[in-house]
Design a protein around this motif. Structure first.
Motif, mmCIF file in Angstrom:
data_model
loop_
_atom_site.group_PDB
_atom_site.id
_atom_site.type_symbol
_atom_site.label_atom_id
_atom_site.label_comp_id
_atom_site.label_asym_id
_atom_site.label_seq_id
_atom_site.Cartn_x
_atom_site.Cartn_y
_atom_site.Cartn_z
ATOM 1 N N ASN A 1 44.920 41.448 38.795
ATOM 2 C CA ASN A 1 45.532 40.121 38.826
ATOM 3 C C ASN A 1 47.046 40.164 38.637
ATOM 4 O O ASN A 1 47.729 39.187 38.922
ATOM 5 C CB ASN A 1 44.891 39.198 37.780
ATOM 6 C CG ASN A 1 45.055 39.706 36.363
ATOM 7 O OD1 ASN A 1 44.734 40.858 36.075
ATOM 8 N ND2 ASN A 1 45.532 38.865 35.481
ATOM 9 N N VAL B 1 43.304 36.170 31.693
ATOM 10 C CA VAL B 1 42.385 36.488 32.789
ATOM 11 C C VAL B 1 41.525 37.702 32.436
ATOM 12 O O VAL B 1 40.303 37.680 32.578
ATOM 13 C CB VAL B 1 43.153 36.736 34.102
ATOM 14 C CG1 VAL B 1 42.216 37.197 35.202
ATOM 15 C CG2 VAL B 1 43.888 35.476 34.526
ATOM 16 N N GLU B 2 42.170 38.768 31.968
ATOM 17 C CA GLU B 2 41.413 39.974 31.630
ATOM 18 C C GLU B 2 40.576 39.769 30.365
ATOM 19 O O GLU B 2 39.495 40.332 30.239
ATOM 20 C CB GLU B 2 42.339 41.178 31.508
ATOM 21 C CG GLU B 2 42.838 41.646 32.877
ATOM 22 C CD GLU B 2 43.727 42.853 32.810
ATOM 23 O OE1 GLU B 2 43.324 43.922 33.322
ATOM 24 O OE2 GLU B 2 44.849 42.752 32.249
ATOM 25 N N ARG C 1 39.126 36.896 29.499
ATOM 26 C CA ARG C 1 37.951 36.163 29.965
ATOM 27 C C ARG C 1 36.983 37.107 30.687
ATOM 28 O O ARG C 1 35.763 37.012 30.519
ATOM 29 C CB ARG C 1 38.358 35.023 30.902
ATOM 30 C CG ARG C 1 39.006 33.833 30.214
ATOM 31 C CD ARG C 1 39.482 32.821 31.253
ATOM 32 N NE ARG C 1 40.227 31.725 30.681
ATOM 33 C CZ ARG C 1 39.756 30.495 30.465
ATOM 34 N NH1 ARG C 1 38.517 30.216 30.780
ATOM 35 N NH2 ARG C 1 40.508 29.557 29.953
ATOM 36 N N HIS C 2 37.533 38.000 31.496
ATOM 37 C CA HIS C 2 36.700 38.949 32.244
ATOM 38 C C HIS C 2 35.893 39.843 31.297
ATOM 39 O O HIS C 2 34.694 40.055 31.497
ATOM 40 C CB HIS C 2 37.580 39.803 33.159
ATOM 41 C CG HIS C 2 36.823 40.807 33.964
ATOM 42 N ND1 HIS C 2 36.175 40.482 35.139
ATOM 43 C CD2 HIS C 2 36.584 42.127 33.753
ATOM 44 C CE1 HIS C 2 35.574 41.561 35.614
ATOM 45 N NE2 HIS C 2 35.807 42.574 34.794
ATOM 46 N N SER D 1 39.125 40.722 22.204
ATOM 47 C CA SER D 1 37.860 40.057 22.557
ATOM 48 C C SER D 1 36.970 39.929 21.322
ATOM 49 O O SER D 1 36.305 38.904 21.133
ATOM 50 C CB SER D 1 37.143 40.805 23.679
ATOM 51 O OG SER D 1 36.612 42.032 23.229
ATOM 52 N N GLU E 1 40.254 28.496 34.563
ATOM 53 C CA GLU E 1 39.167 29.302 35.128
ATOM 54 C C GLU E 1 39.304 29.483 36.636
ATOM 55 O O GLU E 1 38.767 30.419 37.196
ATOM 56 C CB GLU E 1 37.810 28.659 34.827
ATOM 57 C CG GLU E 1 37.283 28.941 33.439
ATOM 58 C CD GLU E 1 36.679 30.323 33.297
ATOM 59 O OE1 GLU E 1 35.779 30.681 34.063
ATOM 60 O OE2 GLU E 1 37.133 31.053 32.408
ATOM 61 N N ARG F 1 33.026 38.002 29.766
ATOM 62 C CA ARG F 1 31.907 37.892 30.704
ATOM 63 C C ARG F 1 31.124 39.195 30.769
ATOM 64 O O ARG F 1 29.897 39.190 30.815
ATOM 65 C CB ARG F 1 32.415 37.514 32.098
ATOM 66 C CG ARG F 1 32.738 36.059 32.267
ATOM 67 C CD ARG F 1 32.997 35.698 33.727
ATOM 68 N NE ARG F 1 33.910 34.574 33.798
ATOM 69 C CZ ARG F 1 35.226 34.669 33.917
ATOM 70 N NH1 ARG F 1 35.801 35.842 34.040
ATOM 71 N NH2 ARG F 1 35.958 33.586 33.947
ATOM 72 N N GLU F 2 31.855 40.331 30.788
ATOM 73 C CA GLU F 2 31.181 41.635 30.812
ATOM 74 C C GLU F 2 30.294 41.825 29.593
ATOM 75 O O GLU F 2 29.298 42.542 29.648
ATOM 76 C CB GLU F 2 32.217 42.769 30.879
ATOM 77 C CG GLU F 2 32.790 43.023 32.257
ATOM 78 C CD GLU F 2 33.616 44.297 32.301
ATOM 79 O OE1 GLU F 2 34.038 44.809 31.234
ATOM 80 O OE2 GLU F 2 33.850 44.787 33.422
ATOM 81 N N GLU G 1 44.443 31.508 40.190
ATOM 82 C CA GLU G 1 44.749 32.931 40.340
ATOM 83 C C GLU G 1 46.080 33.192 39.653
ATOM 84 O O GLU G 1 47.125 32.736 40.105
ATOM 85 C CB GLU G 1 44.821 33.300 41.832
ATOM 86 C CG GLU G 1 43.482 33.182 42.526
ATOM 87 C CD GLU G 1 43.560 33.550 43.997
ATOM 88 O OE1 GLU G 1 44.578 33.248 44.645
ATOM 89 O OE2 GLU G 1 42.590 34.146 44.489
ATOM 90 N N LEU H 1 41.516 44.655 36.002
ATOM 91 C CA LEU H 1 41.643 43.779 37.167
ATOM 92 C C LEU H 1 43.004 44.032 37.810
ATOM 93 O O LEU H 1 43.898 44.599 37.181
ATOM 94 C CB LEU H 1 41.541 42.305 36.753
ATOM 95 C CG LEU H 1 40.220 41.819 36.155
ATOM 96 C CD1 LEU H 1 40.370 40.392 35.652
ATOM 97 C CD2 LEU H 1 39.093 41.915 37.171
#
Length: 200
Positions: free
Chosen positions: A39, A167-168, A170-171, A68, A158, A174-175, A161, A37
């Motif tokens: 971010n 953040v990464e 969580r991303h 993760s 969540e 989700r992936e 920004e 990302l």
């Protein structure tokens, strides 16, 4: 004396950077990314508004993948975030020109936080000084200083920004088809510094 300071753009890392300048250090802010990302740009925007030099350092994606897996296996993010933070400090400390590293961890933090043996190990292994400007400050004092110095946005994690490890992480969850809210606290709030308050 130059110090490389891990920086997310939040209130703790921003307050730490301010304290370091008051102690006479030449502060360079460093935001870490895994490259999935962009971010990190939120930290860069805040760094520019506060007048600090800023760089972005990319960590191997394998670190995020291992974190993760830890979060999924354990059902909470604490050890995963601690793992990333330790690798981030080690990566920063291993850079040839670095003699001093810093972060915005607080006295009352549980995660991420280096206890005394880990802090000494970091210093001994990499030949650096590890500085924690907020170590002796409690939540009330930090809040008073932040309220006096900065314009701050506070939102649920969540929705904010921001440029921290979470953040990464969580991303990536989700992936992998996992709702981060099954692992992270649902009503967790974080901050992002938007600039200085009028200091006139």
């Amino acid at each position: 004396m130059k110090v490389y300071h891990l920086y997310s753009g939040g209130k703790d890392s921003s307050l730490s950077a301010w304290i370091l300048t008051r102690l006479g250090y030449d502060v360079e802010l460093v935001t870490l990314t895994f490259g999935i990302l962009d971010n990190w740009r939120f930290a860069r925007e805040t760094a520019e508004k506060l007048g600090f030099r800023h760089r972005v350092l990319e960590l191997p994606k394998e670190i995020l993948e291992k974190a993760s897996e830890m979060a999924i296996r354990e059902g909470h993010p604490n050890n995963a975030i601690q793992f990333i933070h330790e690798r981030a400090l080690e990566t920063l400390a291993s850079m040839r020109e670095v003699e001093r590293v810093s972060d915005g961890t607080r006295r009352d933090d549980r995660v991420p936080f280096l206890d005394l043996p880990k802090a000494r190990s970091l210093e001994d292994r990499f030949g650096v000084a590890y500085i924690r400007p907020l170590l002796g400050l409690g939540y009330k004092t930090i809040r008073e200083l932040v309220d006096r110095l900065f314009v701050v946005e506070i939102r649920e994690s969540e929705k904010l920004e921001k440029a921290d490890y979470e953040v990464e992480l969580r991303h990536l969850l989700r992936e992998r088809g996992i709702d981060p809210l099954t692992i992270f606290p649902r009503r967790h709030y974080q901050s992002r510094v938007l600039g200085w308050k009028d200091r006139g």
